[in-house]
Write a protein that holds these residues in place. Sequence first.
Motif, PDB file in Angstrom:
ATOM      1  N   GLY A 149       0.816  -1.204   0.000  1.00 52.12           N
ATOM      2  CA  GLY A 149       0.000   0.000   0.000  1.00 52.12           C
ATOM      3  C   GLY A 149       0.852   1.256   0.000  1.00 52.12           C
ATOM      4  O   GLY A 149       1.749   1.409   0.817  1.00 52.12           O
TER       5      GLY A 149
ATOM      6  N   ASP B  66      -0.242   4.109   0.680  1.00 52.59           N
ATOM      7  CA  ASP B  66      -0.729   5.044   1.685  1.00 52.59           C
ATOM      8  C   ASP B  66      -0.004   4.835   3.016  1.00 52.59           C
ATOM      9  O   ASP B  66      -0.328   5.468   4.019  1.00 52.59           O
ATOM     10  CB  ASP B  66      -2.249   4.937   1.857  1.00 52.59           C
ATOM     11  N   TRP B  67       1.003   3.976   3.033  1.00 56.85           N
ATOM     12  CA  TRP B  67       1.824   3.741   4.229  1.00 56.85           C
ATOM     13  C   TRP B  67       3.209   4.294   3.947  1.00 56.85           C
ATOM     14  O   TRP B  67       3.880   3.869   3.002  1.00 56.85           O
ATOM     15  CB  TRP B  67       1.852   2.242   4.548  1.00 56.85           C
ATOM     16  N   TYR B  68       3.643   5.258   4.756  1.00 57.85           N
ATOM     17  CA  TYR B  68       4.898   5.967   4.484  1.00 57.85           C
ATOM     18  C   TYR B  68       6.114   5.049   4.294  1.00 57.85           C
ATOM     19  O   TYR B  68       6.900   5.268   3.368  1.00 57.85           O
ATOM     20  CB  TYR B  68       5.188   7.022   5.555  1.00 57.85           C
TER      21      TYR B  68
ATOM     22  N   ARG C 265       6.276   3.959   0.740  1.00 49.16           N
ATOM     23  CA  ARG C 265       6.660   5.038  -0.183  1.00 49.16           C
ATOM     24  C   ARG C 265       8.152   5.323  -0.072  1.00 49.16           C
ATOM     25  O   ARG C 265       8.830   5.520  -1.079  1.00 49.16           O
ATOM     26  CB  ARG C 265       5.846   6.312   0.091  1.00 49.16           C
TER      27      ARG C 265
ATOM     28  N   ARG D 180      -2.183   0.050  -3.312  1.00 50.70           N
ATOM     29  CA  ARG D 180      -3.296   1.000  -3.243  1.00 50.70           C
ATOM     30  C   ARG D 180      -2.834   2.427  -2.916  1.00 50.70           C
ATOM     31  O   ARG D 180      -1.826   2.629  -2.254  1.00 50.70           O
ATOM     32  CB  ARG D 180      -4.317   0.536  -2.214  1.00 50.70           C
ATOM     33  N   ASN D 181      -3.623   3.344  -3.393  1.00 51.36           N
ATOM     34  CA  ASN D 181      -3.559   4.756  -3.023  1.00 51.36           C
ATOM     35  C   ASN D 181      -2.197   5.445  -3.167  1.00 51.36           C
ATOM     36  O   ASN D 181      -1.763   6.144  -2.254  1.00 51.36           O
ATOM     37  CB  ASN D 181      -4.067   4.944  -1.582  1.00 51.36           C
TER      38      ASN D 181
ATOM     39  N   PRO E   7      -0.014   8.447  -3.886  1.00 56.08           N
ATOM     40  CA  PRO E   7      -0.303   9.876  -4.054  1.00 56.08           C
ATOM     41  C   PRO E   7       0.049  10.336  -5.474  1.00 56.08           C
ATOM     42  O   PRO E   7       1.122   9.996  -5.992  1.00 56.08           O
ATOM     43  CB  PRO E   7       0.609  10.545  -3.020  1.00 56.08           C
TER      44      PRO E   7
END
Length: 195
Positions: free
Chosen positions: A22, A24-26, A29, A57-58, A60
Amino acid sequence: FYATVKPNEVSDHRPTLLFQGGMDWYPNRDAVEFFARSILERVRQTVPEVRFVVAGRNPPPDFVKALNSDCGVEFTGTVPDMRPYLSAATLVVVPLRLGSGTRIKILEACAAGNTVVSTRVGAEGLDLEPGKEIILADEPADFAKQVVTLLKNPTLRKSIASSAKIAVAEKYGYSTLKQKLEMALSDFVARGKAS
């Protein structure tokens, strides 16, 4: 669930490195950016046609735009089933530098028959033998070297993937986990009766 994955069934025959998780988990990223900016170019010096696909997912929009334009990273966004991406991957990379969790992405990749190159943080807590069932590297130059070695040596890659698949089935399969849970619960009940 992963037994049906047939590695490298893909029409695009370029070597593909996959990161799954995911966005959306720092920590995920951070791992993707670390790989894209510090490792990927080193790999491309020897294997210029390599692709880096991020399935999760997600992501940015600004993050996607920057890494796609600067480094050629391909983002899928949310996917309903990770198996086609695992099937298309030549290698799975887990360049995590921080964070904790269950390390499911590595277990899934191994169960699907993929070879994994990870940082030590990325594989922390997993009972996989380095060099036999997983490849570990922390520094960008070493990580890139391990990736290139595996991309250029399909026999080694298949050997590690096969060992990892067996290890994950034996150590993390449903029946093994069920047995461990039953033993832990029995021990818990026994301690409760003793006090």
